[in-house]
Design a protein around this motif. Structure first.
Motif, short mmCIF file in Angstrom:
data_model
loop_
_atom_site.label_atom_id
_atom_site.label_comp_id
_atom_site.label_asym_id
_atom_site.label_seq_id
_atom_site.Cartn_x
_atom_site.Cartn_y
_atom_site.Cartn_z
N ILE A 74 -2.37 1.11 -0.49
CA ILE A 74 -1.92 2.14 0.44
C ILE A 74 -2.83 2.31 1.65
N ASN A 75 -4.15 2.17 1.46
CA ASN A 75 -5.06 2.44 2.58
C ASN A 75 -6.45 1.89 2.28
N ALA A 76 -7.35 2.08 3.23
CA ALA A 76 -8.70 1.54 3.10
C ALA A 76 -9.45 2.18 1.93
N GLY A 77 -9.20 3.45 1.66
CA GLY A 77 -9.88 4.11 0.55
C GLY A 77 -9.50 3.52 -0.79
N GLN A 78 -8.21 3.24 -0.98
CA GLN A 78 -7.78 2.66 -2.24
C GLN A 78 -8.29 1.23 -2.38
N LEU A 79 -8.31 0.50 -1.28
CA LEU A 79 -8.87 -0.85 -1.30
C LEU A 79 -10.35 -0.81 -1.70
N ALA A 80 -11.08 0.14 -1.16
CA ALA A 80 -12.51 0.26 -1.47
C ALA A 80 -12.72 0.54 -2.96
N THR A 81 -11.86 1.38 -3.54
CA THR A 81 -11.98 1.68 -4.97
C THR A 81 -11.75 0.44 -5.82
N VAL A 82 -10.71 -0.33 -5.47
CA VAL A 82 -10.41 -1.54 -6.23
C VAL A 82 -11.57 -2.53 -6.12
N ARG A 83 -12.08 -2.73 -4.91
CA ARG A 83 -13.20 -3.66 -4.73
C ARG A 83 -14.41 -3.19 -5.51
N GLU A 84 -14.70 -1.91 -5.46
CA GLU A 84 -15.86 -1.37 -6.18
C GLU A 84 -15.74 -1.60 -7.68
N HIS A 85 -14.55 -1.34 -8.23
CA HIS A 85 -14.36 -1.49 -9.67
C HIS A 85 -14.50 -2.94 -10.11
N VAL A 86 -13.95 -3.86 -9.32
CA VAL A 86 -14.04 -5.27 -9.68
C VAL A 86 -15.48 -5.77 -9.56
N GLU A 87 -16.13 -5.45 -8.45
CA GLU A 87 -17.51 -5.90 -8.24
C GLU A 87 -18.45 -5.30 -9.28
N GLY B 283 11.81 17.30 12.77
CA GLY B 283 12.24 18.63 13.17
C GLY B 283 12.49 19.57 12.00
N LEU B 284 12.56 19.05 10.78
CA LEU B 284 12.74 19.90 9.61
C LEU B 284 11.46 20.61 9.20
N ILE B 285 10.31 20.18 9.74
CA ILE B 285 9.02 20.73 9.32
C ILE B 285 8.69 22.00 10.10
N PRO B 286 8.43 23.11 9.42
CA PRO B 286 7.94 24.29 10.11
C PRO B 286 6.48 24.06 10.52
N ALA B 287 6.23 24.01 11.82
CA ALA B 287 4.87 23.69 12.29
C ALA B 287 4.66 24.30 13.66
N THR B 288 3.81 25.32 13.72
CA THR B 288 3.51 25.98 14.98
C THR B 288 2.03 25.91 15.33
N SER B 289 1.26 25.14 14.55
CA SER B 289 -0.19 25.11 14.76
C SER B 289 -0.58 24.35 16.02
N GLY B 290 0.30 23.46 16.48
CA GLY B 290 -0.04 22.62 17.62
C GLY B 290 -0.82 21.39 17.27
N ARG B 291 -1.23 21.26 16.01
CA ARG B 291 -1.99 20.09 15.57
C ARG B 291 -1.03 19.01 15.05
N THR B 292 -1.50 17.79 15.07
CA THR B 292 -0.69 16.67 14.59
C THR B 292 -1.55 15.72 13.76
N SER B 293 -0.88 14.87 13.01
CA SER B 293 -1.55 13.78 12.28
C SER B 293 -0.66 12.55 12.36
N THR B 294 -1.26 11.39 12.25
CA THR B 294 -0.52 10.14 12.39
C THR B 294 -0.34 9.49 11.03
N VAL B 295 0.89 9.02 10.77
CA VAL B 295 1.20 8.25 9.57
C VAL B 295 1.12 6.77 9.93
N TYR B 296 0.40 6.01 9.10
CA TYR B 296 0.20 4.58 9.37
C TYR B 296 0.92 3.73 8.33
N ALA B 297 1.37 2.56 8.75
CA ALA B 297 2.01 1.61 7.85
C ALA B 297 0.94 0.79 7.13
N PRO B 298 0.89 0.84 5.81
CA PRO B 298 -0.16 0.09 5.09
C PRO B 298 -0.10 -1.42 5.32
#
Length: 526
Positions: A340-353, A26-41
């Motif tokens: 943190i997420n799939a993108g960071q995992l992909a970066t780590v895998r790419e660098h190691v491989e 409720g502290l967030i000023p938001a009138t756009s009507g759009r939302t996003s979901t926060v996921y637990a890593p």
């Protein structure tokens, strides 16, 4: 790598207080009507549905912040310091809730979440104690001895825009802001979309500590849209994130002649000299490489070992790496958590491989651990990593370190300075004079001797920041506070102006002034 035994506290997901989460949202000023979901890593399960701020919401947030800032700036600095002092106490009192929020949003181990609590409390107390003195009017040498009295005042910038990262949502999301409000500013902050709840909880604690409502606004949304709007309205910018994005932030700020502080990427080196304490260095290297799963701007990604002690060090280091406990736990029994997420995992895998494909040798780790959670990756140690490998030149920002040898001190320093970054470095030696000499030749904003990063980071009276592509400006210390102010010179002239008196013509005045300048130099006046 081992998995900690199951306990009543070792949960893969912790339920946060729904009533508290709703109040924070409720502290967030938001009138756009759009939302996003926060996921637990740890599990990839949803944590919360966040409202998205629109451009009008950002504009309104700045308007409200400006209204609150004028009254806040009128307070005596000691009154502002009292809020920071009470916030320090609340951070320590409410640390269990803070730790739960940090872990839920980042997936890091609890002891690494606690690092954020320590850092935030330390910075709050530091600026509460020292801030009023830093902001006090400073007497400076006047133009004419006795006749000119000059002081420098420190006026707040106005409304500071903060764009904070996901990896340290409390420490990086709050401590820069504490300096900004101590200096008399207001804040509009856009936390990373993956970690907004921790920042909201910190602002809620600041309200409880006595900070006026409206002074610290949180807006929610994508960096490309909402972050850009924050830059368009702010009187000063504080950004922590990637070098590529930091350059764009600097360009946008420069177009408005607005100052900024940028803490960006790092490819930090640790140098272990032949006379180092091997056990202590190996123990510290584990922390330096794998704290917060390597998702730390000052973490060690390159380890340079004197060939005389290389095998001894590796034996001690690899044994400790293999003993690390991985797992999705909210107790204190794990040593490393999730990426943190799939993108960071992909970066780590790419660098190691990529490194292995180009000839690097795997000494430890190198595997994803889906049995623990969707984004877990083992702490990984590589040797013989070629210079053309991605993980040699680019920041991996994950639990991966490359081992290199050296035979001369000059080579070790050249290797540490190789590349475009210059954020942090570590030097290990029992000869402190020698270690200081090496440290002075490394192009990094902080260098730790017989520590990896904590000694410099926790020395909050000293500036912290990067050289080269690792950033601009500094946090911590007097520098971290006064960057949020405009220095204003106020000079009072008494008895006579700085001009020729009526009884002297201009030529004779020039002669008298010249003699006066010679006399001032003689007596050491400056």
């Amino acid at each position: 790598m081992s998995t900690p035994p199951a306990t009543s506290e070792a949960l893969s997901r912790r339920e946060l207080d729904c009533e508290l989460v709703d109040r924070l949202i409720g502290l967030i000023p938001a009138t756009s009507g759009r939302t996003s979901t926060v996921y637990a890593p740890m599990t990839a399960e949803p944590l919360a549905v966040m409202p998205t701020s629109g451009l009008d919401d950002v504009e309104d947030a700045f308007a409200e912040a400006r209204a609150a800032q004028s009254e806040w700036a009128a307070l005596r600095p000691r009154a502002r310091a009292a809020v920071l002092s009470d916030f320090h106490d609340l951070v320590l009192d409410e640390q269990q809730t803070l730790l739960d929020f940090i872990q839920c949003e980042t997936g890091k181990a609890r002891k690494h979440a606690f690092d954020e609590v320590l850092d935030t409390a330390l910075v709050a107390n530091y600026y509460a104690r020292r801030g009023p003195g830093f902001l006090a009017p400073q007497r400076r040498t006047g133009a004419i001895p006795v006749l000119t009295q000059t002081r420098v005042l420190h006026q707040p910038k106005g409304v500071v825009g903060i764009i904070s990262p996901w990896n340290y949502p409390l420490s990086m999301g709050v401590t820069d802001g504490l300096a900004a409000i101590m200096a008399g500013n207001a804040i509009v902050q856009k936390p990373d979309s993956q970690t907004p709840l921790t920042a909201l909880l910190a602002v809620d604690l600041l309200h409880r500590a006595g900070m006026p409502r409206g002074l610290w606004q949180i807006v929610s949304g994508s960096g490309s849209v909402i972050g850009g709007a924050v830059i368009d309205h702010a009187d000063f910018l504080c950004f922590t994130g990637s070098t590529a994005t930091g350059k764009l932030v600097a360009q946008q700020a420069a177009a408005r002649l607005v100052g900024c502080t940028l803490e960006l990427g790092g490819k930090n080196a640790m140098l272990v000299l032949a006379d180092a304490d091997i056990d202590k260095a190996a123990e510290a290297a584990v922390r330096g490489c794998f704290s917060s799963a390597g998702q730390l701007c000052v973490s060690i990604e390159r380890l340079y070992l004197d060939e005389a002690i290389r095998e001894e060090f590796l034996s001690a280091f690899l044994a400790r790496v293999e003993a690390l406990r991985l797992g999705p736990s909210f107790d204190w029994n794990t040593d490393m958590g999730s990426l943190i997420n799939a993108g960071q995992l992909a970066t780590v895998r790419e660098h190691v491989e990529d490194a292995l494909g180009k000839g690097a040798v795997l000494l430890a780790g190198g595997r994803q651990r889906p049995d623990l959670g969707p984004y877990f990756y083992e702490p990984t140690v590589l040797a013989e990593t070629p210079h053309e490998a991605l993980c040699f030149t680019e920041e991996t920002f994950g639990p991966v370190v490359s081992i290199f040898g050296f035979t001369s001190e000059d080579d070790a320093i050249a290797n540490a300075n190789d590349g475009r970054y210059g954020l942090n470095a570590s030097v290990w030696s029992t000869d402190i004079t020698r270690a200081r000499s090496v440290a002075a030749r490394i192009k990094a904003g902080t260098v730790n001797i017989n520590e990896v990063y904590a000694a410099a980071w926790a020395s909050v009276d000293a500036p912290m920041g990067g050289m080269r592509d690792s950033g601009l400006n500094r946090r911590h210390g007097v520098e971290g506070l006064l960057k949020y102010t405009e220095p204003q010179t106020v000079a009072v002239q008494r008895l006579h102006g700085i001009t020729a008196p009526a009884f002297l013509d201009d030529e004779r005045f020039a002669m008298v002034a010249t003699a006066g300048l010679r006399m001032l130099k003689l007596i050491g006046w400056s």
